[in-house]
Design a protein around this motif. Sequence first.
Motif, short mmCIF file in Angstrom:
data_model
loop_
_atom_site.label_atom_id
_atom_site.label_comp_id
_atom_site.label_asym_id
_atom_site.label_seq_id
_atom_site.Cartn_x
_atom_site.Cartn_y
_atom_site.Cartn_z
N CYS A 80 7.44 -2.67 -11.39
CA CYS A 80 6.02 -3.04 -11.34
C CYS A 80 5.12 -1.83 -11.61
O CYS A 80 3.99 -1.78 -11.13
CB CYS A 80 5.69 -3.67 -9.99
N SER A 81 5.61 -0.88 -12.38
CA SER A 81 4.79 0.30 -12.68
C SER A 81 3.65 -0.11 -13.59
O SER A 81 3.83 -0.84 -14.56
CB SER A 81 5.63 1.40 -13.32
N ARG A 82 2.47 0.35 -13.25
CA ARG A 82 1.28 0.01 -14.02
C ARG A 82 0.99 1.04 -15.10
O ARG A 82 0.18 0.82 -15.97
CB ARG A 82 0.08 -0.12 -13.10
N LEU A 131 11.04 5.69 -9.76
CA LEU A 131 11.19 4.23 -9.74
C LEU A 131 10.04 3.61 -8.96
O LEU A 131 9.66 4.10 -7.90
CB LEU A 131 12.50 3.84 -9.05
N GLU A 132 9.52 2.53 -9.49
CA GLU A 132 8.48 1.76 -8.80
C GLU A 132 8.94 0.31 -8.82
O GLU A 132 9.06 -0.30 -9.88
CB GLU A 132 7.15 1.93 -9.55
N ARG A 133 9.24 -0.22 -7.65
CA ARG A 133 9.80 -1.57 -7.55
C ARG A 133 8.97 -2.42 -6.59
O ARG A 133 8.46 -1.94 -5.58
CB ARG A 133 11.23 -1.53 -7.02
N LYS A 174 5.68 -3.07 -2.27
CA LYS A 174 5.92 -2.09 -3.33
C LYS A 174 6.48 -0.80 -2.75
O LYS A 174 6.03 -0.36 -1.68
CB LYS A 174 4.59 -1.78 -4.03
N VAL A 175 7.47 -0.21 -3.43
CA VAL A 175 8.00 1.10 -3.04
C VAL A 175 8.08 1.99 -4.29
O VAL A 175 8.30 1.50 -5.39
CB VAL A 175 9.38 1.02 -2.36
N VAL A 176 7.88 3.28 -4.07
CA VAL A 176 8.01 4.28 -5.14
C VAL A 176 8.97 5.35 -4.64
O VAL A 176 8.78 5.91 -3.56
CB VAL A 176 6.64 4.91 -5.51
N ALA A 177 10.01 5.62 -5.44
CA ALA A 177 11.01 6.63 -5.08
C ALA A 177 11.22 7.57 -6.26
O ALA A 177 11.15 7.16 -7.42
CB ALA A 177 12.32 5.96 -4.70
#
Length: 89
Positions: A43-45, A53-55, A65-68
């Motif tokens: 779901c990266s904009r 990673l953006e999931r 939403k999480v960003v790692a």
Amino acid sequence: MPFLYPEYLGMPIIPSRTAMSELMRCNMDLEDVAEMLELGFDCSRSNRKEGTLERCVKRGKKTLKVVAVKSYNYSLQTECWVLTHAGVF
């Protein structure tokens, strides 16, 4: 050596201080994050740096939403994922 942290792609997921606070506010834990990284959709904009990673996962009317970011942990002496953001919108 077994880790205390859940893993994604064979590397432990370690939260930043800010991300840990965000997880608590969203009533989530690191097991939820591992599940989102495994089953969530991208779901990266915008374009992210390589290794980021953006999931997201839909739960009811909300989107989690999480960003790692792929990194290296010198204490564990291994590559890891650093959780930098967790949120609900």
